[in-house]
Scaffold this motif. Structure first.
Motif, PDB file in Angstrom:
ATOM      1  N   ASN A   1       0.320 -14.195  -0.799  1.00 18.60           N
ATOM      2  CA  ASN A   1       0.736 -15.209  -1.771  1.00 18.60           C
ATOM      3  C   ASN A   1       0.319 -14.832  -3.188  1.00 18.60           C
ATOM      4  OD1 ASN A   1       1.947 -16.820   0.161  1.00 18.60           O
ATOM      5  ND2 ASN A   1       0.058 -17.909   0.599  1.00 18.60           N
ATOM      6  N   ALA A   2      -0.846 -14.218  -3.345  1.00 20.90           N
ATOM      7  CA  ALA A   2      -1.292 -13.789  -4.665  1.00 20.90           C
ATOM      8  C   ALA A   2      -0.376 -12.709  -5.230  1.00 20.90           C
ATOM      9  CB  ALA A   2      -2.726 -13.279  -4.595  1.00 20.90           C
ATOM     10  N   SER A   3       0.121 -11.825  -4.379  1.00 23.59           N
ATOM     11  CA  SER A   3       1.051 -10.787  -4.832  1.00 23.59           C
ATOM     12  C   SER A   3       2.335 -11.412  -5.355  1.00 23.59           C
ATOM     13  CB  SER A   3       1.377  -9.826  -3.695  1.00 23.59           C
ATOM     14  OG  SER A   3       0.228  -9.189  -3.234  1.00 23.59           O
ATOM     15  N   LEU A   4       2.841 -12.382  -4.614  1.00 22.00           N
ATOM     16  CA  LEU A   4       4.075 -13.036  -5.052  1.00 22.00           C
ATOM     17  C   LEU A   4       3.873 -13.848  -6.335  1.00 22.00           C
ATOM     18  CD1 LEU A   4       5.482 -14.182  -1.603  1.00 22.00           C
ATOM     19  CD2 LEU A   4       6.349 -12.346  -3.062  1.00 22.00           C
TER      20      LEU A   4
ATOM     21  N   ALA B   1      -7.691  -8.531   6.518  1.00 24.76           N
ATOM     22  CA  ALA B   1      -8.926  -8.829   5.793  1.00 24.76           C
ATOM     23  C   ALA B   1      -8.636  -9.050   4.313  1.00 24.76           C
ATOM     24  CB  ALA B   1      -9.915  -7.679   5.952  1.00 24.76           C
ATOM     25  N   LEU B   2      -9.413  -9.916   3.697  1.00 23.87           N
ATOM     26  CA  LEU B   2      -9.322 -10.129   2.250  1.00 23.87           C
ATOM     27  C   LEU B   2     -10.197  -9.063   1.609  1.00 23.87           C
ATOM     28  CD1 LEU B   2      -8.329 -11.720  -0.150  1.00 23.87           C
ATOM     29  CD2 LEU B   2     -10.177 -13.328   0.191  1.00 23.87           C
TER      30      LEU B   2
ATOM     31  N   VAL C   1      -1.623   0.280 -12.668  1.00 25.18           N
ATOM     32  CA  VAL C   1      -1.626  -0.044 -11.242  1.00 25.18           C
ATOM     33  C   VAL C   1      -2.942  -0.707 -10.866  1.00 25.18           C
ATOM     34  CG1 VAL C   1      -1.548   0.924  -8.912  1.00 25.18           C
ATOM     35  CG2 VAL C   1       0.012   1.785 -10.654  1.00 25.18           C
ATOM     36  N   ARG C   2      -4.059  -0.175 -11.380  1.00 25.30           N
ATOM     37  CA  ARG C   2      -5.378  -0.741 -11.097  1.00 25.30           C
ATOM     38  C   ARG C   2      -5.493  -2.156 -11.650  1.00 25.30           C
ATOM     39  NH1 ARG C   2     -10.218   1.240  -8.772  1.00 25.30           N
ATOM     40  NH2 ARG C   2      -8.711   2.888  -8.439  1.00 25.30           N
ATOM     41  N   ALA C   3      -4.939  -2.396 -12.837  1.00 24.75           N
ATOM     42  CA  ALA C   3      -4.989  -3.734 -13.436  1.00 24.75           C
ATOM     43  C   ALA C   3      -4.182  -4.733 -12.613  1.00 24.75           C
ATOM     44  CB  ALA C   3      -4.479  -3.683 -14.876  1.00 24.75           C
ATOM     45  N   VAL C   4      -3.028  -4.311 -12.115  1.00 22.02           N
ATOM     46  CA  VAL C   4      -2.205  -5.198 -11.288  1.00 22.02           C
ATOM     47  C   VAL C   4      -2.919  -5.489  -9.964  1.00 22.02           C
ATOM     48  CG1 VAL C   4      -0.031  -5.345 -10.008  1.00 22.02           C
ATOM     49  CG2 VAL C   4      -0.024  -4.528 -12.350  1.00 22.02           C
ATOM     50  N   GLU C   5      -3.509  -4.474  -9.344  1.00 19.45           N
ATOM     51  CA  GLU C   5      -4.261  -4.685  -8.094  1.00 19.45           C
ATOM     52  C   GLU C   5      -5.425  -5.646  -8.317  1.00 19.45           C
ATOM     53  OE1 GLU C   5      -5.427  -0.791  -6.818  1.00 19.45           O
ATOM     54  OE2 GLU C   5      -3.544  -0.442  -5.761  1.00 19.45           O
TER      55      GLU C   5
ATOM     56  N   LEU D   1      -5.925  -9.264  -6.452  1.00 17.61           N
ATOM     57  CA  LEU D   1      -7.118  -9.570  -5.662  1.00 17.61           C
ATOM     58  C   LEU D   1      -7.903 -10.743  -6.238  1.00 17.61           C
ATOM     59  CD1 LEU D   1      -8.259  -5.943  -4.826  1.00 17.61           C
ATOM     60  CD2 LEU D   1      -7.318  -7.635  -3.243  1.00 17.61           C
ATOM     61  N   THR D   2      -7.943 -10.864  -7.568  1.00 13.56           N
ATOM     62  CA  THR D   2      -8.611 -12.006  -8.187  1.00 13.56           C
ATOM     63  C   THR D   2      -7.905 -13.297  -7.821  1.00 13.56           C
ATOM     64  OG1 THR D   2      -9.349 -10.617 -10.008  1.00 13.56           O
ATOM     65  CG2 THR D   2      -9.346 -12.998 -10.389  1.00 13.56           C
TER      66      THR D   2
END
Length: 168
Positions: A80-83, A125-126, A147-151, A155-156
């Motif tokens: 859900n966080a990705s979306l 796993a989270l 890419v790291r900023a988007v990841e 996750l946040t």
């Protein structure tokens, strides 16, 4: 010599008559074999492999259940966080069972460069290892920092969703 030829000839004739006559008796009334459709067979196999095939009871209410944070084999919070995080990108395909989200090109709010993303959530796993993000621009792959900023943003947001869910 003539007797052996005669015996050999009679033996060959009898053997060929026996072989050709095997299908003669009762071959006309044989019915074709009918098989069930493949979907019914697969349903039966899945029903047999189901771990809890017995009927549920009142005591099932008190038993431990699996993690409610899972959709199939992916973490629902990361999903859900990705979306939510990449909601500015048009979604092209979504498969919650394999954990793949594919988007089309879109520009972030306040940005000028268009991105396309493919997200893989491959673990229930989270955890940061559960998330793989691939970003593309129209000119090629996006920088590793982007890419790291988007990841990190995904996750946040997943942790925030988990905290909101645990308050209930």
């Amino acid at each position: 010599m003539d007797l052996t030829r005669f015996r050999t000839g009679v033996g060959i004739v009898l053997a060929s008559a026996l072989v050709t006559g095997c299908g003669f008796f009762g071959g006309e009334d044989a019915e074709p074999v009918e098989t069930r459709p493949a979907s019914e067979i697969l349903d039966d196999i899945q029903e047999e492999r189901r771990p809890n095939r017995s009927q549920s009871s009142f005591f099932d209410f008190f038993r431990n259940r699996g993690d409610a944070g899972q959709i199939g084999a992916v973490n629902k919070y990361i999903w859900n966080a990705s979306l939510e995080t990449l909601d500015f990108l048009p979604v092209q395909s979504v498969d919650p069972f394999t954990g793949v989200i594919t988007t089309g090109f879109g520009t972030p709010p306040g940005g000028g460069r268009a991105y396309r993303a493919t997200i893989l959530v491959n673990d229930p796993a989270l955890d940061a290892r559960s998330l793989n993000v691939a970003l593309m621009t129209r000119n090629g792959p996006a920088s590793a920092a982007t890419v790291r900023a988007v990841e990190d943003a995904i996750l946040t947001r997943a942790r925030q969703l988990r905290q909101q869910d645990s308050r209930f």
